[in-house]
Design an enzyme around this catalytic site. Structure first.
Site, PDB file in Angstrom:
ATOM      1  CE  LYS A 177      -3.277  -1.319  -0.582  1.00 38.28           C
ATOM      2  NZ  LYS A 177      -3.478  -2.023  -1.887  1.00 38.28           N
ATOM      3  CB  THR A 213       9.309  -8.253  -3.678  1.00 38.38           C
ATOM      4  OG1 THR A 213       9.027  -9.027  -2.515  1.00 38.38           O
ATOM      5  CG2 THR A 213      10.591  -7.468  -3.457  1.00 38.38           C
ATOM      6  CG  HIS A 214       4.497  -5.932  -0.996  1.00 37.74           C
ATOM      7  ND1 HIS A 214       4.671  -4.643  -1.429  1.00 37.74           N
ATOM      8  CD2 HIS A 214       3.361  -6.366  -1.595  1.00 37.74           C
ATOM      9  CE1 HIS A 214       3.684  -4.316  -2.256  1.00 37.74           C
ATOM     10  NE2 HIS A 214       2.881  -5.347  -2.370  1.00 37.74           N
ATOM     11  CB  SER A 255      -4.093   2.127   1.880  1.00 36.56           C
ATOM     12  OG  SER A 255      -4.096   1.622   0.578  1.00 36.56           O
ATOM     13  NE  ARG A 266      -8.500   3.464   0.436  1.00 40.50           N
ATOM     14  CZ  ARG A 266      -8.683   4.511   1.236  1.00 40.50           C
ATOM     15  NH1 ARG A 266      -9.901   4.830   1.610  1.00 40.50           N
ATOM     16  NH2 ARG A 266      -7.662   5.218   1.674  1.00 40.50           N
ATOM     17  CE  LYS A 267     -11.695   8.962   0.390  1.00 36.56           C
ATOM     18  NZ  LYS A 267     -11.808   9.622   1.686  1.00 36.56           N
TER      19      LYS A 267
END
Ligand code: A3P
Length: 288
Positions: free
Chosen positions: A53, A102-103, A133, A249-250
């Site tokens: 996110k 990657t995270h 998020s 989303r926002k």
């Protein structure tokens, strides 16, 4: 390694995949999580890394268009190069230079990334907006089937009980690794800086990738990959978009102000001070 159901503070369950003490998304196929450290690395691989996110999709889109030298309007998704998600034979089959993402913490990735001094674009976003998020994303994703309330989610997320663990562990591990390997070419981009002046940050990325596309190209790219531009394009082209509506989303800085109660905010700020003591990371929670 096992499939687990992690409960939030209200008893709502989030199904996850647990490996070596860490929780990950409950993907149908988890070989890529377990074997992530074995992906063969090429000298010219480029990595986009950040806690979930933090704006990974955004920077991935911008980077692939910088590398391509033209705007792309296709249905290709970031998942194709996501090391813990994409099948590793598909990653092997990608042509060079590969744009991977990657995270994962650097310390859990293939050691050849450091040995071969691959370019890394490292993303940071303030952890309050990350929490909001992530919560909204988890509510929408089919593989979480989560229905929990924000007040039962936030603290457990911050303490690292859910997928990918704690933002604090993640960023502190990355800061330590960057210090340990000053020879590594790492460009650190902050989501807040990109929202403040996208063109300025794009110039940095263009220089770092060695793409040298020029002002006209970069300005048009800002427009093409703006939140609205990307959201509309994905709705039109992507087969995944319907299944992952939480992705766009926002796209703002400071949405957390509408979610954190005064008590939650106080708890968070105290925890933040404790965890970040001694760190010189400058994280902005708003743009004003
Ligand atoms: P929000 O949920 O706050 O809107 P990631 O790609 O790492 O999963 O991050 C997702 C977050 O980045 C979401 O934040 C999403 O809206 C935001 N995002 C995606 N594309 C963006 C863009 N072009 N500009 C600004 N934010 C963007």
């Amino acid at each position: 390694m096992s499939r687990v159901k992690v409960l939030d503070a209200g008893g709502d369950a989030l199904p996850m995949f647990q490996h070596q003490g860490q929780n990950y998304p409950n993907y149908a196929q988890t070989d890529s999580i377990v074997n992530i450290h074995k992906v063969p690395i090429r000298d010219d691989d480029i990595f986009i890394c950040g806690f979930p996110k933090s704006g990974t999709h955004w920077v991935w889109e911008v980077s692939r268009m910088l590398l391509a030298g033209h705007q792309l309007d296709d249905a290709v998704e970031k998942g194709v190069g996501m090391m813990e998600y994409a099948p590793h034979d598909a990653i092997q089959a990608m042509s060079s230079p590969r744009l991977l993402n990657t995270h994962f913490k650097l310390s859990l990735l293939p050691p050849d990334i450091v040995k071969k001094r691959c370019k890394i674009v490292y993303l940071l976003r303030n952890p309050k907006d990350v929490a909001v998020s992530y919560y909204n994303f988890m509510l929408k994703l089919p593989y979480y089937t989560y229905r929990g309330k924000w007040e039962n989610f936030m603290k457990y997320h911050v303490l690292g009980k859910f997928s990918y663990g704690s933002w604090f562990d993640f960023v502190l591990d990355w800061e330590e690794e960057k210090l340990k390997h000053p020879e590594l070419p790492v460009l650190t981009l902050h989501y807040e800086d990109m929202k403040e002046n996208n063109l300025r940050e794009l110039r940095k990325l263009d220089r770092f990738l060695g793409t040298d596309r020029g002002e006209g190209f970069l300005s048009a790219l800002c427009e093409h990959t703006s939140f609205t531009g990307m959201n509309q394009r994905k709705a039109r082209t992507s087969s995944d978009h319907g299944a992952f509506p939480g992705l766009y989303r926002k796209g703002i800085v400071g949405d957390w102000k509408y979610w954190f109660s005064p008590e939650q905010n106080e708890w968070f700020d105290t925890y933040y001070r404790e965890r970040m003591e001694g760190s010189d990371l400058n994280i902005r929670f708003s743009l004003s």
